[in-house]
Scaffold this motif. Structure first.
Motif, PDB file in Angstrom:
ATOM      1  N   CYS A  84      13.461  53.446  24.129  1.00  0.00           N
ATOM      2  CA  CYS A  84      14.244  53.645  22.895  1.00  0.00           C
ATOM      3  C   CYS A  84      15.116  54.894  22.995  1.00  0.00           C
ATOM      4  O   CYS A  84      16.256  54.905  22.507  1.00  0.00           O
ATOM      5  CB  CYS A  84      13.311  53.739  21.697  1.00  0.00           C
ATOM      6  N   LEU A  87      18.106  53.981  25.205  1.00  0.00           N
ATOM      7  CA  LEU A  87      19.021  53.087  24.496  1.00  0.00           C
ATOM      8  C   LEU A  87      19.787  53.834  23.413  1.00  0.00           C
ATOM      9  O   LEU A  87      20.980  53.580  23.198  1.00  0.00           O
ATOM     10  CB  LEU A  87      18.236  51.926  23.874  1.00  0.00           C
ATOM     11  N   LEU A  88      19.131  54.766  22.731  1.00  0.00           N
ATOM     12  CA  LEU A  88      19.817  55.551  21.706  1.00  0.00           C
ATOM     13  C   LEU A  88      20.875  56.452  22.330  1.00  0.00           C
ATOM     14  O   LEU A  88      21.956  56.644  21.767  1.00  0.00           O
ATOM     15  CB  LEU A  88      18.801  56.385  20.926  1.00  0.00           C
ATOM     16  N   CYS A  91      23.825  54.191  23.131  1.00  0.00           N
ATOM     17  CA  CYS A  91      24.221  53.278  22.057  1.00  0.00           C
ATOM     18  C   CYS A  91      25.710  53.429  21.738  1.00  0.00           C
ATOM     19  O   CYS A  91      26.191  54.543  21.481  1.00  0.00           O
ATOM     20  CB  CYS A  91      23.388  53.559  20.818  1.00  0.00           C
ATOM     21  N   PRO A  92      26.485  52.318  21.732  1.00  0.00           N
ATOM     22  CA  PRO A  92      27.929  52.419  21.460  1.00  0.00           C
ATOM     23  C   PRO A  92      28.267  52.543  19.979  1.00  0.00           C
ATOM     24  O   PRO A  92      29.420  52.831  19.633  1.00  0.00           O
ATOM     25  CB  PRO A  92      28.474  51.104  22.029  1.00  0.00           C
ATOM     26  N   LEU A  93      27.307  52.325  19.099  1.00  0.00           N
ATOM     27  CA  LEU A  93      27.567  52.409  17.666  1.00  0.00           C
ATOM     28  C   LEU A  93      27.788  53.862  17.254  1.00  0.00           C
ATOM     29  O   LEU A  93      27.223  54.786  17.844  1.00  0.00           O
ATOM     30  CB  LEU A  93      26.402  51.811  16.876  1.00  0.00           C
ATOM     31  N   ASN A  94      28.584  54.057  16.231  1.00  0.00           N
ATOM     32  CA  ASN A  94      28.919  55.401  15.768  1.00  0.00           C
ATOM     33  C   ASN A  94      27.802  55.932  14.867  1.00  0.00           C
ATOM     34  O   ASN A  94      27.966  56.132  13.659  1.00  0.00           O
ATOM     35  CB  ASN A  94      30.251  55.398  15.025  1.00  0.00           C
ATOM     36  N   ARG A  98      27.410  60.177  18.006  1.00  0.00           N
ATOM     37  CA  ARG A  98      27.994  59.476  19.162  1.00  0.00           C
ATOM     38  C   ARG A  98      28.959  60.355  19.968  1.00  0.00           C
ATOM     39  O   ARG A  98      28.878  60.350  21.208  1.00  0.00           O
ATOM     40  CB  ARG A  98      28.710  58.199  18.714  1.00  0.00           C
ATOM     41  N   ARG A 101      26.829  62.533  22.145  1.00  0.00           N
ATOM     42  CA  ARG A 101      26.111  61.779  23.173  1.00  0.00           C
ATOM     43  C   ARG A 101      27.043  61.395  24.315  1.00  0.00           C
ATOM     44  O   ARG A 101      26.682  61.512  25.497  1.00  0.00           O
ATOM     45  CB  ARG A 101      25.479  60.529  22.560  1.00  0.00           C
ATOM     46  N   TYR A 102      28.229  60.923  23.986  1.00  0.00           N
ATOM     47  CA  TYR A 102      29.168  60.497  25.023  1.00  0.00           C
ATOM     48  C   TYR A 102      29.730  61.691  25.795  1.00  0.00           C
ATOM     49  O   TYR A 102      29.988  61.587  27.002  1.00  0.00           O
ATOM     50  CB  TYR A 102      30.283  59.668  24.391  1.00  0.00           C
TER      51      TYR A 102
END
Length: 352
Positions: A84, A87-88, A91-94, A98, A101-102
């Motif tokens: 988890c 995956l978090l 994760c491409p969701l805003n 985000r 993370r990116y």
């Protein structure tokens, strides 16, 4: 593994708080976007959320084992938590920071692919953080082996310690952060033609040699390897201390108007700098215990290893503040940034 990561996030939150309190322009230095950059409150929130999830998973795991409910399935909980988390992170969701993370993933890519990317301040700053998290990387190796090799089904922890490939991988993991940092120094020397970067590269090479000697001594304890470990570790430590104080912090300047510090200081109390120099020295030589194996009574060796790894994370967080303070003052001296926060209004033309 999660505890060391959470501690590092906590120290970063303390760094953000101190940098903001002392008006150090860290967003400018790291080239962060102020609208999306983490504040110290965000860092503390991430740290707290992570450890809450870890402790909650541990409690659930223990409850299921003690009550006999799904005892075999309970062993999947640590793996689910790790999955988890990964995956978090990707994760491409805003959601859940985000942009941060990116940005983190981009910086890690730049580090791993050194020296093929131009080295920015945030890149080598993060690479320095990784050199203090080698125990965490080693734990990641053990966790991956534990789940991929199926050891969690049999609880045979020695499976991941006796295999030759895992023992050899330990050298790779211990060398990797120093290698990445050395390649960054090589790239900066190529781009800037500054001989200091080659000298800095030598520091990380000496750290790699010392790390390799310690690993070998732990597996083949002998008088010869003990001497090699002491010589290589002492050399690397002296090298690192010199670079910490003279190059990274800019202190120990005999000609400074502030005795053995530097001319410009952000903190008003000079005693803090002298205390920080002493603290950094003490934490730098903590490796002596891992070699000499002092008699510590009933303290379990793994707990002591975790304690020493935590001290290194704390030392890195402590080092971070003065490293950026020195960078900020150098920027001010070269007119690349302002030393104080500008006033919240614009000057108007009075027509005079």
């Amino acid at each position: 593994m999660f505890a060391l990561l959470s501690l590092h996030l906590f120290m970063y939150g303390c760094n953000l708080f101190m940098w903001k309190s002392t008006r150090i322009n860290y967003n400018f230095i790291f080239d962060f976007q102020p609208a999306t950059a983490l504040s110290y409150r965000d860092a503390f929130l991430v740290c707290t959320s992570l450890m809450t999830a870890v402790v909650g998973s541990m409690v659930l795991h223990l409850i299921l084992l003690s009550t006999g409910i799904f005892p075999r399935q309970a062993d999947f909980i640590p793996g689910i938590l790790l999955l988890c988390s990964v995956l978090l992170l990707i994760c491409p969701l805003n959601v859940f920071y985000r942009p941060t993370r990116y940005c983190f993933l981009t910086v890690i890519r730049n580090i791993v692919c050194s020296p093929f990317y131009k080295v920015l301040m945030v890149d080598f700053f993060m690479a320095d953080q990784l050199t203090s998290q080698i125990p965490l990387l080693r734990h990641m190796e053990s966790a991956a082996c534990y789940f991929l090799a199926g050891s969690f089904k049999t609880h045979r922890y020695e499976t991941c310690k006796s295999g030759k490939q895992y023992r050899e991988l330990a050298y790779v993991i211990s060398f990797a952060p120093y290698y990445w940092r050395a390649m960054q120094c090589a790239r900066r020397w190529f781009d800037e033609c500054n001989i200091d970067h080659l000298a800095n590269l030598g520091k990380y090479v000496s750290a790699m040699v010392a790390a390799g000697a310690r690993l070998t001594y732990a597996r083949q304890p002998s008088q010869l390897w003990l001497v090699i470990v002491l010589v290589t570790s002492f050399t690397a430590t002296v090298y690192q201390l010199y670079w910490d104080f003279v190059k990274d912090w800019g202190v120990l300047n005999r000609k400074s108007k502030n005795a053995w510090l530097r001319d410009d200081l952000v903190l008003k109390n000079k005693g803090i700098y002298y205390g920080s120099i002493a603290l950094n020295f003490i934490l730098r030589v903590a490796w002596v215990e891992t070699v000499m194996k002092f008699n510590i009574g009933m303290v379990e060796s793994r707990l002591l290893d975790f304690f020493l790894a935590s001290l290194e994370v704390i030392r890195r967080g402590h080092w971070n503040y003065y490293r950026l303070e020195n960078e900020h003052l150098n920027n001010v001296g070269k007119f690349r940034a302002v030393k104080t926060v500008p006033l919240p209004f614009h000057e108007t033309n009075s027509g005079r």
